[in-house]
Design an enzyme around this catalytic site. Structure first.
Site, short mmCIF file in Angstrom:
data_model
loop_
_atom_site.label_atom_id
_atom_site.label_comp_id
_atom_site.label_asym_id
_atom_site.label_seq_id
_atom_site.Cartn_x
_atom_site.Cartn_y
_atom_site.Cartn_z
N GLU A 36 -3.19 -16.78 -5.25
CA GLU A 36 -3.88 -16.21 -3.72
C GLU A 36 -3.57 -17.10 -2.62
OE1 GLU A 36 -4.71 -13.47 -3.40
OE2 GLU A 36 -4.71 -12.66 -5.35
N CYS A 193 2.15 2.31 1.53
CA CYS A 193 1.70 2.39 3.09
C CYS A 193 2.18 1.18 3.77
CB CYS A 193 0.01 2.27 2.89
SG CYS A 193 -0.58 2.72 4.25
N CYS A 200 4.78 8.43 2.83
CA CYS A 200 3.55 9.05 2.57
C CYS A 200 3.64 10.09 1.63
CB CYS A 200 3.14 9.74 3.72
SG CYS A 200 2.94 8.47 5.25
N CYS A 203 2.26 8.94 -1.45
CA CYS A 203 0.86 8.39 -1.26
C CYS A 203 -0.05 9.26 -1.96
CB CYS A 203 0.48 8.31 0.11
SG CYS A 203 -0.95 7.46 0.32
N CYS A 209 -5.42 11.69 4.35
CA CYS A 209 -5.04 10.51 5.12
C CYS A 209 -5.22 11.09 6.80
CB CYS A 209 -4.02 9.62 5.07
SG CYS A 209 -2.96 8.38 6.24
#
Length: 357
Positions: A36, A193, A200, A203, A209
DNA sequence: AAGCCGGGGAG
DNA sequence: CTCCCAGGCTT
């Protein structure tokens, strides 16, 4: 889009379409934390080159804490944001010294580690300890602003606060799915995205959306407002005699470096020294000022015509020339200068404010 | 709230 | 070239 429908649909998508073989996808808080930190403002492809070397040299937090800082920085070299490496080392020592060698398990406690903010702490807590905490990184901000039609630049305080609240409302009910859900958020933003040309059609939220339904994926999330450019002022001299105008080659460095141009008077005033060089003549009313926009500043230009009585002697080099406006344009001049010369040759007495580029 | 850190990838 | 990226810290 119902909030409780978000997580199950996202997790189902991730099971089939997500990333499952990244080397830090392990149930080990040390490795999750390390990845991270490395991934802060750094793309996965870059971290893949550094992470394996790092865990080979420092397999656990104790060995990292025991290492000299120079060695940590050496392994970080090339990743950028080197304060991350220094904070990483400090945090490792804190885990060993203050937490008995075990990472704290709550988001709040993880945030006390240097280099670990709210989003990173949430990621560690979710991946390593199934904590119901939400991340909010660049990927998530993009997904949420698009799916839910959140307006405004996400860097703005109010917008970011609203996104944190929205993200928290979307968390799955069962803590056991937090690792998959958190990974799914990242994967959707990174692989579907995307910032430009989102996929899309692949998605799971396309039907709901806001950005997709309104064909506004290019407008959401809203871009950072452009900084106001500093303004500089200059007078460009239109010294004329017998149908010719005085041109001057600019210094090699700086704006319009090396180009022929009209003489520039920096102060915005017609200086006595300049008039003396031109001999005698008549200073005519200035033309209206106009703005030329550069990438890093804007220049407000006042064109100042002067009708001189005689041509000053030509310089030995070509740094100063009396040219017809047409010949001057031919010599290659900056765009705003070309506009002025065009106005001069067409006999226009004033230049519109609309001149700009 | 805004600036800074940094190398790299995409357009 | 610009803009952004698995952000956080400092002022």
């Amino acid at each position: 889009m119902q909030a409780q429908a978000f997580a199950p649909r996202l997790i189902a998508w991730q099971a089939l379409n997500g990333r499952h073989d990244l080397p830090w996808q392990v149930n080990d808080p040390y490795r999750v934390w390390l990845s991270e930190i490395m991934l802060q403002q750094t793309q996965v492809s870059s971290v893949l080159e550094y992470y394996p070397r790092f865990v080979t040299r420092f397999p656990d937090v104790q060995q990292l804490a025991a290492a000299p800082q120079e060695e940590v920085l050496a392994l970080w070299s090339g990743l950028g944001y080197y304060s991350r490496a220094r904070n990483l080392h400090r945090a490792a020592r804190m885990v060993v010294d203050a937490f008995g060698g075990r990472f704290p398990e709550t988001r709040e406690a993880l945030e006390t580690l240097p280099g670990v903010g709210r989003s990173t702490a949430a990621a560690i807590a979710a991946f390593a300890f199934n904590a119901r905490e939400t991340i909010l990184d660049g990927n998530v901000k993009r997904v949420l602003t698009r799916v839910f039609g959140v307006e405004g630049w996400p860097g703005e305080r109010n917008v970011e606060k609203a996104l944190w609240t929205l993200a928290e409302s979307l968390l799955p009910e069962d803590a056991a799915s937090m690792p998959a859900y958190t990974q799914a958020l990242m994967d959707l933003g990174a692989t579907c995205c995307t910032r430009v040309r989102p996929a899309c059609t692949r998605c799971p939220f396309a039907a709901d959306c806001v950005a997709h339904q309104q064909a506004r994926t290019a407008e959401l999330p809203a871009a950072r407002p452009k900084k106001v450019q500093p303004t500089r002022y200059a007078t460009l001299l239109l010294a004329c005699h017998g149908g010719r105008v005085l041109l001057e080659r600019r210094p090699p460095a700086g704006v319009w470096g090396g180009l022929m141009s009209l003489p520039e008077l920096p102060a915005g005033e017609l200086s006595e020294a300049w008039l003396a060089q031109l001999g005698t003549g008549e200073v005519l009313p200035a033309w209206p000022e106009f703005v030329h926009v550069f990438t890093h500043f804007k220049l407000v230009i006042t064109p100042q015509p002067v009708e001189v009585d005689a041509l000053a002697p030509r310089a030995a080099d070509d740094t100063r020339q009396w040219l017809t406006p047409e010949a001057a344009i031919e010599a290659g001049v900056p765009t705003p200068v070309r506009r002025l010369l065009e106005a001069l040759s067409s006999g226009t007495l004033s230049v519109s404010h609309q001149i700009s580029t």
